[in-house]
Design a protein around this motif. Structure first.
Motif, PDB file in Angstrom:
ATOM      1  N   THR A 179      42.599  36.518  38.882  1.00  0.00           N
ATOM      2  CA  THR A 179      41.418  36.588  38.032  1.00  0.00           C
ATOM      3  C   THR A 179      40.508  35.393  38.284  1.00  0.00           C
ATOM      4  OG1 THR A 179      42.553  35.430  36.212  1.00  0.00           O
ATOM      5  CG2 THR A 179      42.656  37.854  36.230  1.00  0.00           C
ATOM      6  N   ALA A 180      41.064  34.332  38.869  1.00  0.00           N
ATOM      7  CA  ALA A 180      40.258  33.145  39.185  1.00  0.00           C
ATOM      8  C   ALA A 180      39.185  33.453  40.218  1.00  0.00           C
ATOM      9  CB  ALA A 180      41.165  32.023  39.689  1.00  0.00           C
ATOM     10  N   ASN A 181      39.320  34.579  40.919  1.00  0.00           N
ATOM     11  CA  ASN A 181      38.303  34.945  41.912  1.00  0.00           C
ATOM     12  C   ASN A 181      36.929  35.129  41.294  1.00  0.00           C
ATOM     13  OD1 ASN A 181      40.114  34.920  44.043  1.00  0.00           O
ATOM     14  ND2 ASN A 181      40.641  37.084  43.811  1.00  0.00           N
ATOM     15  N   ILE A 182      36.900  35.369  40.000  1.00  0.00           N
ATOM     16  CA  ILE A 182      35.609  35.574  39.346  1.00  0.00           C
ATOM     17  C   ILE A 182      34.779  34.294  39.371  1.00  0.00           C
ATOM     18  CG2 ILE A 182      36.211  34.949  36.961  1.00  0.00           C
ATOM     19  CD1 ILE A 182      34.731  37.636  36.195  1.00  0.00           C
ATOM     20  N   PHE A 183      35.444  33.125  39.453  1.00  0.00           N
ATOM     21  CA  PHE A 183      34.723  31.857  39.509  1.00  0.00           C
ATOM     22  C   PHE A 183      34.054  31.636  40.858  1.00  0.00           C
ATOM     23  CE2 PHE A 183      38.121  30.917  36.324  1.00  0.00           C
ATOM     24  CZ  PHE A 183      37.278  30.800  35.230  1.00  0.00           C
ATOM     25  N   SER A 184      34.490  32.387  41.870  1.00  0.00           N
ATOM     26  CA  SER A 184      33.882  32.271  43.194  1.00  0.00           C
ATOM     27  C   SER A 184      32.722  33.242  43.371  1.00  0.00           C
ATOM     28  CB  SER A 184      34.934  32.516  44.281  1.00  0.00           C
ATOM     29  OG  SER A 184      35.410  33.850  44.228  1.00  0.00           O
ATOM     30  N   GLY A 185      32.384  33.958  42.300  1.00  0.00           N
ATOM     31  CA  GLY A 185      31.269  34.885  42.378  1.00  0.00           C
ATOM     32  C   GLY A 185      31.657  36.317  42.656  1.00  0.00           C
ATOM     33  N   MET A 186      32.948  36.601  42.734  1.00  0.00           N
ATOM     34  CA  MET A 186      33.391  37.967  42.987  1.00  0.00           C
ATOM     35  C   MET A 186      33.035  38.851  41.790  1.00  0.00           C
ATOM     36  SD  MET A 186      37.244  39.324  43.992  1.00  0.00           S
ATOM     37  CE  MET A 186      37.277  38.493  45.588  1.00  0.00           C
ATOM     38  N   ALA A 187      32.574  40.054  42.079  1.00  0.00           N
ATOM     39  CA  ALA A 187      32.176  40.986  41.021  1.00  0.00           C
ATOM     40  C   ALA A 187      33.352  41.306  40.111  1.00  0.00           C
ATOM     41  CB  ALA A 187      31.626  42.265  41.639  1.00  0.00           C
ATOM     42  N   ALA A 188      33.065  41.485  38.819  1.00  0.00           N
ATOM     43  CA  ALA A 188      34.119  41.749  37.844  1.00  0.00           C
ATOM     44  C   ALA A 188      34.891  43.014  38.180  1.00  0.00           C
ATOM     45  CB  ALA A 188      33.519  41.854  36.441  1.00  0.00           C
ATOM     46  N   SER A 189      34.205  44.034  38.704  1.00  0.00           N
ATOM     47  CA  SER A 189      34.888  45.278  39.059  1.00  0.00           C
ATOM     48  C   SER A 189      35.880  45.063  40.186  1.00  0.00           C
ATOM     49  CB  SER A 189      33.862  46.347  39.459  1.00  0.00           C
ATOM     50  OG  SER A 189      33.098  45.907  40.581  1.00  0.00           O
ATOM     51  N   VAL A 190      35.510  44.199  41.131  1.00  0.00           N
ATOM     52  CA  VAL A 190      36.405  43.895  42.251  1.00  0.00           C
ATOM     53  C   VAL A 190      37.590  43.068  41.765  1.00  0.00           C
ATOM     54  CG1 VAL A 190      36.598  42.805  44.520  1.00  0.00           C
ATOM     55  CG2 VAL A 190      34.498  44.015  43.895  1.00  0.00           C
ATOM     56  N   VAL A 191      37.328  42.130  40.848  1.00  0.00           N
ATOM     57  CA  VAL A 191      38.418  41.330  40.278  1.00  0.00           C
ATOM     58  C   VAL A 191      39.408  42.238  39.557  1.00  0.00           C
ATOM     59  CG1 VAL A 191      39.014  39.560  38.581  1.00  0.00           C
ATOM     60  CG2 VAL A 191      37.035  39.242  40.066  1.00  0.00           C
ATOM     61  N   GLY A 192      38.896  43.203  38.795  1.00  0.00           N
ATOM     62  CA  GLY A 192      39.781  44.134  38.095  1.00  0.00           C
ATOM     63  C   GLY A 192      40.631  44.946  39.051  1.00  0.00           C
ATOM     64  N   ALA A 193      40.016  45.450  40.118  1.00  0.00           N
ATOM     65  CA  ALA A 193      40.768  46.211  41.117  1.00  0.00           C
ATOM     66  C   ALA A 193      41.793  45.327  41.812  1.00  0.00           C
ATOM     67  CB  ALA A 193      39.807  46.808  42.146  1.00  0.00           C
ATOM     68  N   THR A 194      41.420  44.076  42.038  1.00  0.00           N
ATOM     69  CA  THR A 194      42.329  43.127  42.688  1.00  0.00           C
ATOM     70  C   THR A 194      43.554  42.859  41.826  1.00  0.00           C
ATOM     71  OG1 THR A 194      40.488  42.053  43.839  1.00  0.00           O
ATOM     72  CG2 THR A 194      42.544  40.809  43.657  1.00  0.00           C
ATOM     73  N   VAL A 195      43.350  42.729  40.517  1.00  0.00           N
ATOM     74  CA  VAL A 195      44.470  42.473  39.603  1.00  0.00           C
ATOM     75  C   VAL A 195      45.459  43.640  39.637  1.00  0.00           C
ATOM     76  CG1 VAL A 195      45.101  42.244  37.171  1.00  0.00           C
ATOM     77  CG2 VAL A 195      43.224  40.887  38.103  1.00  0.00           C
ATOM     78  N   VAL A 196      44.945  44.863  39.607  1.00  0.00           N
ATOM     79  CA  VAL A 196      45.810  46.052  39.677  1.00  0.00           C
ATOM     80  C   VAL A 196      46.583  46.063  40.989  1.00  0.00           C
ATOM     81  CG1 VAL A 196      45.844  48.570  39.798  1.00  0.00           C
ATOM     82  CG2 VAL A 196      44.353  47.417  38.146  1.00  0.00           C
ATOM     83  N   TYR A 197      45.874  45.844  42.082  1.00  0.00           N
ATOM     84  CA  TYR A 197      46.517  45.851  43.404  1.00  0.00           C
ATOM     85  C   TYR A 197      47.549  44.735  43.528  1.00  0.00           C
ATOM     86  CZ  TYR A 197      47.137  44.933  48.367  1.00  0.00           C
ATOM     87  OH  TYR A 197      47.688  44.676  49.599  1.00  0.00           O
ATOM     88  N   THR A 198      47.183  43.528  43.094  1.00  0.00           N
ATOM     89  CA  THR A 198      48.093  42.400  43.297  1.00  0.00           C
ATOM     90  C   THR A 198      49.349  42.497  42.433  1.00  0.00           C
ATOM     91  OG1 THR A 198      46.682  41.101  41.795  1.00  0.00           O
ATOM     92  CG2 THR A 198      46.392  40.758  44.161  1.00  0.00           C
ATOM     93  N   PHE A 199      49.251  43.137  41.271  1.00  0.00           N
ATOM     94  CA  PHE A 199      50.477  43.357  40.501  1.00  0.00           C
ATOM     95  C   PHE A 199      51.431  44.235  41.306  1.00  0.00           C
ATOM     96  CE2 PHE A 199      53.215  45.880  37.791  1.00  0.00           C
ATOM     97  CZ  PHE A 199      53.821  44.908  37.009  1.00  0.00           C
ATOM     98  N   ALA A 200      50.921  45.351  41.832  1.00  0.00           N
ATOM     99  CA  ALA A 200      51.757  46.255  42.615  1.00  0.00           C
ATOM    100  C   ALA A 200      52.262  45.565  43.873  1.00  0.00           C
ATOM    101  CB  ALA A 200      50.966  47.511  42.987  1.00  0.00           C
ATOM    102  N   PHE A 201      51.384  44.820  44.534  1.00  0.00           N
ATOM    103  CA  PHE A 201      51.795  44.107  45.752  1.00  0.00           C
ATOM    104  C   PHE A 201      52.856  43.064  45.427  1.00  0.00           C
ATOM    105  CE2 PHE A 201      51.321  40.752  48.957  1.00  0.00           C
ATOM    106  CZ  PHE A 201      51.449  41.494  50.127  1.00  0.00           C
ATOM    107  N   GLY A 202      52.706  42.391  44.289  1.00  0.00           N
ATOM    108  CA  GLY A 202      53.709  41.420  43.875  1.00  0.00           C
ATOM    109  C   GLY A 202      55.071  42.062  43.682  1.00  0.00           C
ATOM    110  N   MET A 203      55.094  43.257  43.117  1.00  0.00           N
ATOM    111  CA  MET A 203      56.355  43.981  42.966  1.00  0.00           C
ATOM    112  C   MET A 203      56.979  44.268  44.324  1.00  0.00           C
ATOM    113  SD  MET A 203      57.474  44.443  39.900  1.00  0.00           S
ATOM    114  CE  MET A 203      58.750  45.593  40.439  1.00  0.00           C
ATOM    115  N   LEU A 204      56.168  44.656  45.295  1.00  0.00           N
ATOM    116  CA  LEU A 204      56.696  44.947  46.626  1.00  0.00           C
ATOM    117  C   LEU A 204      57.212  43.687  47.309  1.00  0.00           C
ATOM    118  CD1 LEU A 204      55.339  47.687  46.017  1.00  0.00           C
ATOM    119  CD2 LEU A 204      54.695  47.787  48.433  1.00  0.00           C
TER     120      LEU A 204
END
Length: 281
Positions: A179-204
């Motif tokens: 979620t810290a990516n939002i401080f680098s200017g990343m769009a909120a929608s992309v941050v949200g998608a990233t959080v979903v993806y990274t949770f699943a990736f973390g499980m893998l």
């Protein structure tokens, strides 16, 4: 094994060797704050060499703007792990054995990597940029796996949590870090998608580590995933959206399967480190 030399009043091991679930959150949060501060410093020191509008535009921008803060974070993590005497445990054999169904995890990750490699416009990237991306992969794989699959997993296990809790919470911490990516200017929608993806990736990553019995598997797989994703999509902001020009249909399908399996696998994880330890001869 963990070094159990008696701690002195000046020795941090006395505090960190007393298990508590909240300490995993504290370590991950502390690392994130440290990384963000280092990132701000490096951006100011090397402002003339970092292209903030397109940070992947040159090798120097990639190395100084992306790799350097992560590398410093990785060194800080290694220093902390060595200070508290956990190097051998974190880099050693996993306490909890894997299961055959967990093979799905590394297979999906490698399939995504292969699809991204196939979908990359290699003419778009220079040799220097590709070499810099390799450095990014090494730094990201080491730092992010050490703090989540290394420190967080160990601390949650020491606190007596079940493996489902360990897997889910460590993956959640990994996702929330992004979620810290939002401080680098990343769009909120992309941050949200990233959080979903990274949770699943973390499980893998957790499953891959358990399957092979070593954190090095997660480090290598993670180190392959990030740079190949960036190369295929052409930027950081498009890393997990599946809509970037360089991403292939196969990569998109594999990514969807990865996400679905990551969330489903939370309910498949069984066991605990204490039960596994009691079964050892």
């Amino acid at each position: 094994m963990t070094d159990h030399t008696p701690a002195t009043s000046a020795d941090p091991r006395g505090f960190w060797d007393r298990p508590a679930t909240w300490k995993a959150f504290a370590v991950v949060g502390g690392y994130l704050v440290f990384y963000l501060l280092v990132g701000q410093i490096t951006q100011r020191v090397f402002a003339d060499q970092i292209d903030e509008d397109d940070i992947l535009s040159s090798a120097s921008s990639i190395l100084l703007g992306v790799a350097l803060p992560i590398a410093i974070g990785a060194l800080a993590l290694l220093a902390f792990i060595a200070k508290v005497g956990w190097l051998s445990e974190i880099f050693g054999r996993q306490r909890v054995p894997g299961r055959r169904w967990m093979w799905i995890a590394p297979v999906l990750v490698l399939a995504a990597v292969a699809a991204h490699v196939a979908g990359t416009d290699w003419d778009y990237w220079s040799g220097e940029q590709l070499a810099a991306m390799v450095v990014v992969g090494i730094c990201v794989g080491l730092a992010e796996e050490l703090v989540t699959r290394g420190l967080a997993v160990k601390m949650l296990r020491d606190a007596g949590r079940t493996e489902r809790f360990v897997a889910g919470v460590s993956s959640l911490l990994f996702a929330l870090m992004h979620t810290a990516n939002i401080f680098s200017g990343m769009a909120a929608s992309v941050v949200g998608a990233t959080v979903v993806y990274t949770f699943a990736f973390g499980m893998l990553m957790y499953l891959s580590m358990r399957l092979t019995g070593t954190i090095w598997t997660a480090i290598v797989l993670h180190g392959l995933t990030d740079p190949t994703t960036f190369l295929a999509t052409g930027g950081l902001d498009e890393a997990v959206t599946g809509s970037a020009d360089g991403a292939t249909a196969v990569a998109t399908v594999v990514t969807v399967l990865l996400i679905v399996f990551g969330f489903v696998s939370v309910f498949l994880v069984r066991g605990s480190s204490r039960a596994a330890s009691s079964e050892l001869p």
